[in-house]
Design a protein around this motif. Structure first.
Motif, PDB file in Angstrom:
ATOM      1  N   VAL A 132      42.667  42.587  48.175  1.00  0.00           N
ATOM      2  CA  VAL A 132      42.382  41.344  47.456  1.00  0.00           C
ATOM      3  C   VAL A 132      42.614  41.535  45.960  1.00  0.00           C
ATOM      4  CG1 VAL A 132      40.620  39.621  46.909  1.00  0.00           C
ATOM      5  CG2 VAL A 132      40.734  40.586  49.226  1.00  0.00           C
ATOM      6  N   LEU A 133      42.183  42.677  45.439  1.00  0.00           N
ATOM      7  CA  LEU A 133      42.294  42.900  43.990  1.00  0.00           C
ATOM      8  C   LEU A 133      43.728  43.221  43.544  1.00  0.00           C
ATOM      9  CD1 LEU A 133      38.983  44.823  43.188  1.00  0.00           C
ATOM     10  CD2 LEU A 133      39.476  42.377  42.964  1.00  0.00           C
ATOM     11  N   ALA A 134      44.625  43.411  44.495  1.00  0.00           N
ATOM     12  CA  ALA A 134      46.030  43.607  44.123  1.00  0.00           C
ATOM     13  C   ALA A 134      46.559  42.403  43.361  1.00  0.00           C
ATOM     14  CB  ALA A 134      46.872  43.865  45.377  1.00  0.00           C
ATOM     15  N   GLY A 135      45.935  41.247  43.600  1.00  0.00           N
ATOM     16  CA  GLY A 135      46.375  40.035  42.899  1.00  0.00           C
ATOM     17  C   GLY A 135      45.797  39.888  41.503  1.00  0.00           C
ATOM     18  N   GLN A 136      44.982  40.838  41.071  1.00  0.00           N
ATOM     19  CA  GLN A 136      44.270  40.634  39.804  1.00  0.00           C
ATOM     20  C   GLN A 136      45.180  40.559  38.565  1.00  0.00           C
ATOM     21  OE1 GLN A 136      40.798  43.144  39.018  1.00  0.00           O
ATOM     22  NE2 GLN A 136      39.809  41.374  38.090  1.00  0.00           N
ATOM     23  N   PRO A 137      46.213  41.380  38.459  1.00  0.00           N
ATOM     24  CA  PRO A 137      47.069  41.241  37.269  1.00  0.00           C
ATOM     25  C   PRO A 137      47.626  39.825  37.107  1.00  0.00           C
ATOM     26  CG  PRO A 137      47.558  43.299  38.400  1.00  0.00           C
ATOM     27  CD  PRO A 137      46.604  42.537  39.290  1.00  0.00           C
TER      28      PRO A 137
END
Ligand code: ZN
Ligand code: ZN
Length: 424
Positions: free
Chosen positions: A14-19
């Motif tokens: 899920v946090l791969a989308g943070q950038p």
């Protein structure tokens, strides 16, 4: 986007989308910070929030209990997680010196500032909502993103409930919320049990009988009744509660009369009390009534004082099992940056929603202070002097890693409940 790969945890996926989210989230935050809105006036914030949620694919309900916004993302069978952010600002003139500092005023010209960091909460929850929406292949269940107005006045959550919130959202399995606080940015902190105090504001009118200042025998002097009551009220915490039972009783305002030679008819006291258990709260409210009534009687007051409760906040008591689950998930993700939250003397109305819905909850803190600034203040023994706290004109959380941390905290905590997409 498809983010799940073998060997990648659901949190990482899920946090791969943070950038990508960070790209607009920081601007979104700065915009909120420059456009703060007082309690019950959060319409612009609500509109911008609703737009973002809709773009992310949430079903959006606006105007719930005033400016309240509820976003619902249904993603198959699984638990329902309610994530909450508050939206309102305060009547404070900003003095942070930040390039995006507020110069806003309300219609009456009162300066308005996000001095409690609710803009951080909104930006983090909107970001977390986007991340969860973009990674629907790695979790199942329902996410409810609740944006509450009027936290500072203590009636925003109740307003949403009175406007039918319970019928609008699927029944949550857990409710989660966070607050940015004056500790180092990048850190998160949890606490089990009573965490934020219950707060009650009382307006007490003490009745006397007015007369000429030269003829006290014709009066019942409410100024003397008030003075005596203020002193006697100091004994409630010091003499009636057990040592170690935390509580506060503050008389924040004393008002009576207009002129030196006129004895007024009445005096008004404004009291604020903070407690961490229902029993202590009840005992203190009883003691206050007893003391002000007795002081009136001692002075032959013509009638009993009036006591009006005008702002009240519930006790925020974090569910032990829910808190343990969040703390474990935080420890796994944040490592040494996850710690314990000391009991706070501040208050919140977050608990009103889960209490009304019968849902267990936890409420944690995220740091907002530049870590180097905080460390320097600690070394100098000047944390109280140098580190601005919530509600002060210089409270300006550092943008990063505050937003990243608050966004991650919501995602990590939500995924501790949301089901895996399919059994591994
Ligand atoms: Zn506040
Ligand atoms: Zn706040």
């Amino acid at each position: 986007m498809s983010t799940s790969q073998p060997g990648t945890s659901r949190v990482e996926a899920v946090l791969a989308g943070q950038p990508a989210v960070r790209g607009w989230q920081e601007d979104f935050y700065r915009d909120l910070h420059s456009h703060p809105e007082l309690s019950h006036h959060e319409t612009r914030t609500a509109r911008r929030t609703g737009e973002r949620l809709r773009q992310a694919g949430f079903e959006v309900h606006g105007g719930v209990g005033g400016a309240g916004v509820v976003g619902i993302l249904r993603n198959g069978d699984g638990p329902t997680v309610l994530l909450r952010a508050d939206m309102d600002a305060l009547p404070v003139r900003e003095a942070t010196g930040l390039p995006y500092a507020s110069t806003a005023t309300d219609e009456a010209g009162t300066p308005v500032m996000h001095a409690c960091g609710h803009d951080v909460h909104v930006a983090c929850l909107v970001g977390a909502a986007q991340l969860l929406a973009d990674a629907r292949d790695v979790w199942a269940g329902t996410v409810v993103a609740l944006f509450q107005p009027a936290e500072e006045t203590g009636d925003g959550a109740r307003g949403m409930l009175d406007d039918g919130l319970a019928g609008l959202v699927p029944h949550p399995d857990v409710a989660l919320a966070q607050h940015v606080l004056p500790f180092p940015s990048g850190h998160v902190a949890t606490r089990s049990g009573p965490t934020l105090s219950a707060a009650d504001s009382l307006r007490i009118t003490l009745h006397g009988r007015g007369a000429h200042g030269s003829m006290p025998q014709a009066s019942v002097d409410p100024v003397v009744i008030a003075a005596s009551a203020v002193l006697r009220l100091q004994t409630v915490v010091s003499r009636e509660l057990a040592p170690g039972e935390p509580a506060v009783l503050t008389v924040g305002s004393v008002q009576a009369g207009t002129k030196s030679n006129v004895i007024p008819d009445s005096a008004t006291l404004l009291l604020n009390i903070r407690t961490y258990s229902d029993a202590t709260r009840t005992a203190m409210l009883d003691a206050i009534r007893r003391i002000v009534t007795a002081e009136g009687e001692a002075a032959r007051a013509p009638r009993e004082p009036e006591i009006v409760s005008y702002e009240s906040f519930p006790l925020t008591s974090n569910d032990p099992a829910v808190t343990a689950r969040v703390a474990e998930a935080f420890a796994a993700h944040f490592g040494e940056r996850a710690g314990d939250l000391p009991r706070q003397s501040a208050s919140e109305d977050f608990g009103d929603v889960p209490n009304a819905l019968g849902v267990p909850y936890t409420y944690w803190g995220i740091g907002g202070i530049d870590p180097a600034t905080y460390a320097a203040a600690e070394r100098a023994g000047r944390v109280n002097e140098d580190i601005p706290v919530n509600h002060s004109a210089t409270f300006g959380p550092v943008l990063q890693p505050t937003l990243d941390t608050g966004t991650q905290a919501l995602v990590v905590a939500a995924l501790a409940w949301l089901a895996p997409d399919r059994p591994a």
